[in-house]
Write a protein that holds these residues in place. Sequence first.
Motif, short mmCIF file in Angstrom:
data_model
loop_
_atom_site.label_atom_id
_atom_site.label_comp_id
_atom_site.label_asym_id
_atom_site.label_seq_id
_atom_site.Cartn_x
_atom_site.Cartn_y
_atom_site.Cartn_z
N ASP A 23 0.82 -1.21 0.00
CA ASP A 23 0.00 0.00 0.00
C ASP A 23 0.85 1.26 0.00
OD1 ASP A 23 -2.33 -1.44 -0.05
OD2 ASP A 23 -2.75 -1.25 2.09
N MET A 24 1.84 1.29 0.88
CA MET A 24 2.69 2.47 0.98
C MET A 24 3.42 2.74 -0.34
SD MET A 24 5.86 3.27 3.56
CE MET A 24 6.83 1.92 2.90
N LEU A 25 3.96 1.70 -0.94
CA LEU A 25 4.70 1.89 -2.17
C LEU A 25 3.79 2.30 -3.34
CD1 LEU A 25 7.39 -0.90 -1.99
CD2 LEU A 25 7.79 1.53 -2.32
N ASN A 26 2.58 1.80 -3.37
CA ASN A 26 1.64 2.26 -4.39
C ASN A 26 1.47 3.76 -4.34
OD1 ASN A 26 1.11 -0.21 -5.55
ND2 ASN A 26 -0.76 -0.58 -4.39
N HIS A 27 1.30 4.29 -3.14
CA HIS A 27 1.09 5.73 -2.97
C HIS A 27 2.37 6.51 -3.27
CE1 HIS A 27 -2.58 4.31 -1.44
NE2 HIS A 27 -2.29 4.27 -0.15
N VAL A 28 3.50 6.03 -2.76
CA VAL A 28 4.76 6.74 -2.94
C VAL A 28 5.18 6.76 -4.40
CG1 VAL A 28 7.24 6.67 -2.44
CG2 VAL A 28 5.60 6.35 -0.60
N LEU A 29 5.17 5.60 -5.05
CA LEU A 29 5.68 5.48 -6.40
C LEU A 29 4.78 6.16 -7.44
CD1 LEU A 29 6.98 1.81 -6.28
CD2 LEU A 29 8.34 3.91 -6.24
N SER A 30 3.50 6.32 -7.13
CA SER A 30 2.58 6.99 -8.06
C SER A 30 2.34 8.44 -7.65
CB SER A 30 1.25 6.25 -8.12
OG SER A 30 0.53 6.41 -6.90
N PHE A 31 3.02 8.89 -6.60
CA PHE A 31 2.80 10.24 -6.07
C PHE A 31 1.33 10.46 -5.69
CE2 PHE A 31 6.42 10.46 -8.98
CZ PHE A 31 7.40 10.96 -8.15
N GLY A 32 0.71 9.41 -5.19
CA GLY A 32 -0.67 9.47 -4.75
C GLY A 32 -1.70 9.33 -5.86
N ILE A 167 9.82 11.66 -20.21
CA ILE A 167 10.24 11.56 -18.81
C ILE A 167 9.85 10.23 -18.19
CG2 ILE A 167 9.89 12.53 -16.50
CD1 ILE A 167 9.49 15.23 -17.80
N TYR A 168 8.66 9.75 -18.50
CA TYR A 168 8.11 8.60 -17.81
C TYR A 168 8.94 7.33 -17.96
CZ TYR A 168 4.65 5.36 -15.93
OH TYR A 168 4.02 4.40 -15.19
N PRO A 169 9.44 7.00 -19.17
CA PRO A 169 10.25 5.77 -19.28
C PRO A 169 11.49 5.79 -18.40
CG PRO A 169 9.53 6.49 -21.44
CD PRO A 169 9.17 7.60 -20.49
N ILE A 170 12.11 6.96 -18.21
CA ILE A 170 13.29 7.05 -17.35
C ILE A 170 12.90 6.74 -15.91
CG2 ILE A 170 15.07 8.58 -16.47
CD1 ILE A 170 14.85 10.13 -19.14
N TYR A 171 11.83 7.37 -15.46
CA TYR A 171 11.35 7.11 -14.10
C TYR A 171 10.96 5.65 -13.93
CZ TYR A 171 8.22 6.98 -10.09
OH TYR A 171 7.61 6.63 -8.91
N PHE A 172 10.24 5.13 -14.92
CA PHE A 172 9.67 3.80 -14.84
C PHE A 172 10.73 2.71 -14.82
CE2 PHE A 172 6.32 0.74 -16.51
CZ PHE A 172 5.51 0.87 -15.41
N LYS A 173 11.78 2.90 -15.62
CA LYS A 173 12.78 1.85 -15.77
C LYS A 173 13.94 1.97 -14.79
CE LYS A 173 11.85 1.22 -20.72
NZ LYS A 173 12.42 1.30 -22.08
N MET A 174 14.19 3.17 -14.26
CA MET A 174 15.37 3.37 -13.43
C MET A 174 15.04 3.78 -12.00
SD MET A 174 17.77 5.28 -16.28
CE MET A 174 19.19 5.32 -15.18
N LEU A 176 11.93 4.09 -10.37
CA LEU A 176 10.92 3.27 -9.69
C LEU A 176 11.50 1.98 -9.13
CD1 LEU A 176 7.28 2.65 -10.83
CD2 LEU A 176 8.73 0.72 -10.25
N PRO A 177 12.27 1.20 -9.89
CA PRO A 177 12.83 -0.04 -9.31
C PRO A 177 13.76 0.25 -8.13
CG PRO A 177 12.95 -0.10 -11.70
CD PRO A 177 12.55 1.29 -11.34
N PHE A 178 14.50 1.36 -8.20
CA PHE A 178 15.42 1.68 -7.11
C PHE A 178 14.66 2.00 -5.83
CE2 PHE A 178 17.70 4.89 -4.62
CZ PHE A 178 18.84 4.18 -4.30
N ILE A 179 13.64 2.89 -5.92
CA ILE A 179 12.87 3.26 -4.74
C ILE A 179 12.08 2.07 -4.22
CG2 ILE A 179 11.05 4.76 -3.84
CD1 ILE A 179 11.90 6.84 -5.90
N GLY A 180 11.42 1.36 -5.12
CA GLY A 180 10.64 0.20 -4.72
C GLY A 180 11.48 -0.86 -4.04
N TYR A 192 10.54 -5.84 -12.28
CA TYR A 192 9.59 -6.60 -13.10
C TYR A 192 8.46 -5.71 -13.61
CZ TYR A 192 5.27 -9.18 -13.79
OH TYR A 192 4.08 -9.62 -14.28
N LEU A 193 8.05 -4.71 -12.83
CA LEU A 193 6.90 -3.88 -13.20
C LEU A 193 7.07 -3.25 -14.59
CD1 LEU A 193 4.21 -2.52 -12.59
CD2 LEU A 193 5.46 -0.76 -11.32
N PRO A 194 8.18 -2.57 -14.90
CA PRO A 194 8.32 -2.01 -16.24
C PRO A 194 8.24 -3.07 -17.33
CG PRO A 194 9.97 -1.08 -14.77
CD PRO A 194 9.31 -2.22 -14.03
#
Length: 238
Positions: A23-32, A167-174, A176-180, A192-194
């Motif tokens: 739950d927490m990561l869903n909110h954090v990674l999507s900025f709510g 912008i989104y592919p950079i966030y999504f591929k690099m 997001l996996p690091f923060i998650g 795996y998500l990307p």
Amino acid sequence: METYNLNPESIRNLFNSIAPTYDMLNHVLSFGSDIYWRKMAAHELLGLDGWILDIATGTADLAIEIIHQDTHRKKVLGIDFSRHMIKRAYKKLQKKGLSNSISLSLGDALALPFREDTFSATIIAFGLRNIFDKDLAISEMKRVTRKEGKVVILEFTLPSNGLMKKIYPIYFKMILPFIGGLISGDRGAYSYLPQSVIQFQNAEDYGRIMERHGLEILNIKKLTSGIASIIVGIKKYR
């Protein structure tokens, strides 16, 4: 670091692993934004009564939103193949006092244990990308939906134009996996998500599968510059 593919047991292990921080990561990674996306998906079910089937319910956030929007007219059955997710969802429902409106069960999206024409609608949020046989999953959703009922998909998609496309592919591929991985302790899961989203890049891909199985597309809504999309189909009389 463990890597994941679309093997069903690997995906089950993935979600069992990240359940405590899901739950927490869903909110954090999507900025709510995930909260808004679920609200919009639940809005597609306003006015329907009877039972709604929420497939890949996770920790039941969508099921809860469906009831919050239209509490007196419907009930929700949430199913998921991750036992750890269901356990966390059950605790959440007890805490919120929603156990009478929302039921939970382990279940497989590829073999729904229900008769034809059981539900007034079926919905799946951010789950279809994890299912190796998307055709069968959508066919099953249609089968258990009543005639003139809705089949709703909420899924990640890739922006097709504008600044977000760059912008989104950079966030999504690099990023997001690091923060998650940092928060959950399982970077493989968030790497795996990307991979899972890139297989189906736009909402029209999902719409074509729905049409292939005889659903009539009611509308397609692209949210937050196309990061997520809602695809709504109707099970028509044939």
